[in-house]
Design an enzyme around this catalytic site. Structure first.
Site, PDB file in Angstrom:
ATOM      1  N   VAL B 127       0.818  -1.223   0.000  1.00 48.94           N
ATOM      2  CA  VAL B 127       0.000   0.000   0.000  1.00 48.94           C
ATOM      3  C   VAL B 127       0.846   1.266   0.000  1.00 48.94           C
ATOM      4  O   VAL B 127       0.301   2.368   0.022  1.00 48.94           O
ATOM      5  CB  VAL B 127      -0.976   0.078   1.206  1.00 48.94           C
ATOM      6  CG1 VAL B 127      -1.966  -1.074   1.170  1.00 48.94           C
ATOM      7  CG2 VAL B 127      -0.216   0.117   2.518  1.00 48.94           C
ATOM      8  N   GLU B 128       2.156   1.107   0.015  1.00 50.86           N
ATOM      9  CA  GLU B 128       3.004   2.302   0.004  1.00 50.86           C
ATOM     10  C   GLU B 128       3.781   2.381  -1.311  1.00 50.86           C
ATOM     11  O   GLU B 128       3.245   2.792  -2.326  1.00 50.86           O
ATOM     12  CB  GLU B 128       3.898   2.318   1.251  1.00 50.86           C
ATOM     13  CG  GLU B 128       3.038   2.325   2.528  1.00 50.86           C
ATOM     14  CD  GLU B 128       3.824   2.458   3.814  1.00 50.86           C
ATOM     15  OE1 GLU B 128       4.559   3.429   3.980  1.00 50.86           O
ATOM     16  OE2 GLU B 128       3.694   1.557   4.689  1.00 50.86           O
TER      17      GLU B 128
END
Lengths: 334, 334
Positions: B127-128
């Site tokens: 998610v980063e």
């Protein structure tokens, strides 16, 4: 070449120079050196820099001008096409902001007359920053540290789109890259470029690249049709100037990009389809000049192009003013 | 206060000082001043800075450490939760990188022992930055300008995850913010903070805030349960230390955040749910201290907190080295 008349004072000064100093006549070439920038309104430049780096000009609070025109790179994001609001793909490759002020107009299709007009576009474009102008102005106006600067510079408490983009453009005008090795050579330093690089430049001229890529930015002075010797097949929906004028002759006419710092601004063309300089030179030869460059020729031209990398300005990252208590908060996921 | 013994040399020096110089005894308080940074390995710091700003550490080529820990802001992105790869929302609020080196561990749940270990996480987190470590290393290794620096600093042609994160951590250790008005007051300048701010500090101590928010970073020295006087309802899936240890007593234990520069690091808490400092102070009072602060008290504490804003380091934007011909290209849309 023009003879140069030397004053007595200059001749006296000469006698104090060391042996390594280059004294020579500037060359007369279709490419001209970039002059160092002279900043006359430092406060406005500083304000423009802050706005350039401020992601609060985007609806998400994530995307700033610098996201796609990254000054840590060559003034671009080095992507085929940029990533915009909600991860949308842009329709064309982000051009470099370095030396953009030399362009006859802005954007690949020239739809903005100048940097100030250009700066309006991406803020509001749905695939870029997706921020309605009135909300962008409201946000900047609500930030005390900005309000103060706008009042000091423009004598107006109210932030306007005109002043906001004027400040950004003022900053962008400082983003030039003088003193490339090629410029040193133009100014008379014979040793600034190698024999191979010089050969590449001669070929660049004799084969006709120079017809479009000339002037201080080595481009940016005209539009040209992409695909003179056969159609260019592109993944991009852009039809260049045609999208602006609706005139049939303008179809696939794009602004000739600057070649300054071109080794840093990969990938190439309006659609970002050429990953390397070699690919780009090869395709330009075939498609624009009706000529198939040999590999050694491509290498020479690429070698020449690498001499166009100038000194990027040193940028102090701004300390952005904090949002006010009533500043509209970014909405990345709305 | 401790009596201070002055040497003869010091007394002689005193006599040469101007009237405006503050001569006073440093205060003995549970909050201690931040010492200015001393850089011992400038080349490593420079390399770490480049990596910190380099979006090529992400799969998309768009997200750098600086995206979520924005040094132009207060070392964070000022979003509730960050925007990651393909516009995914992060599970917790991005903590500031300023003064992060003072933390007893890194991340809200303390799952990384130090800055170096922390730096590994976001690069690979889906998610980063969504960049597998081996690909991140391959990319950096393929960039000639990086390879050269790694070899000079670590004596190793091969870039390793260990060296890469060591350089980032070395840079991050320079990201401290000394000389806040509160530090000036701690060092003896009675006029550095106002009467109201001083009252706020006294209340901050007497009401118990200081029990967790102390030390040079005014936090970061311990974990604490979010919701001592009643459960905290959160939009975040994070259960704090429990996610790391699996121990029931650790459920909803989060690292106490630093309050340095807290006026710049909005919104607040691990879920970013408190938009303003006033809201945060109010909730902390009720939930952590079982006390309802009056509005005047909240204002006093907020006034005190604003004195914790220090001098952010001046950062020259790095000139990132260009990708090599074989550098794996970013894939934002794959």
């Amino acid at each position: 070449m023009k003879p140069v008349t030397l004053s007595t004072a200059f001749i006296t000064a000469l006698s104090t120079l060391t042996a390594t100093t280059v004294i020579a006549t500037p060359r007369q070439e279709p490419i001209t050196p970039i002059a160092p920038v002279r900043i006359t309104e430092p406060a406005k430049v500083e304000l423009g820099k802050q706005l350039f780096f401020d992601p609060r000009l985007s609806m998400s609070g994530v995307i700033s001008c610098n996201t796609c025109h990254n000054l840590a790179f060559g003034g671009t994001d080095n992507l085929k096409t940029s990533v915009g609001h909600k991860w949308q793909a842009g329709p064309v490759n982000s051009p470099t902001v370095f030396n953009a002020s030399y362009g006859l107009a802005q954007f690949w299709d020239g739809r903005a007359a100048d940097l100030q007009e250009q700066a309006q576009g991406p803020i509001q474009a749905n695939v870029e920053m997706a921020m309605p102008h009135n909300l962008a102005i409201e946000v900047i106006q609500s930030i005390p540290g900005y309000r103060k600067q706008f009042e000091a510079i423009y004598g107006d408490k109210n932030v306007s789109l005109n002043n906001l983009t004027d400040a950004i453009a003022e900053f962008e005008e400082t983003l030039i890259t003088p003193n490339s090795r090629f410029d040193q050579w133009l100014l008379g330093d014979n040793d600034a470029i190698s024999v191979a690089e010089r050969k590449g430049y001669e070929l660049f001229k004799s084969s006709g690249c120079i017809a479009c890529h000339n002037g201080p930015a080595v481009g940016g002075t005209m539009y040209q049709k992409m695909g003179l010797f056969g159609a260019y097949k592109s993944s991009s929906p852009s039809q260049g100037r045609f999208d602006v004028t609706g005139i049939e002759a303008d179809r696939y006419q794009f602004k000739v990009p600057t070649l300054r710092n071109v080794e840093l601004t990969y990938p190439y063309f309006h659609d970002g389809e050429a990953e390397t300089l070699g690919e780009a030179v090869d395709l330009m030869g075939r498609l624009q000049l009706g000529r198939t460059f040999k590999e050694t020729e491509i290498n020479q031209i690429v070698a020449f192009l690498s001499t166009l990398t100038g000194e990027r300005p040193d940028i102090d990252l701004p300390h952005l003013p904090a949002s006010g208590i009533n500043t509209h908060r970014p909405e990345p996921f709305k």
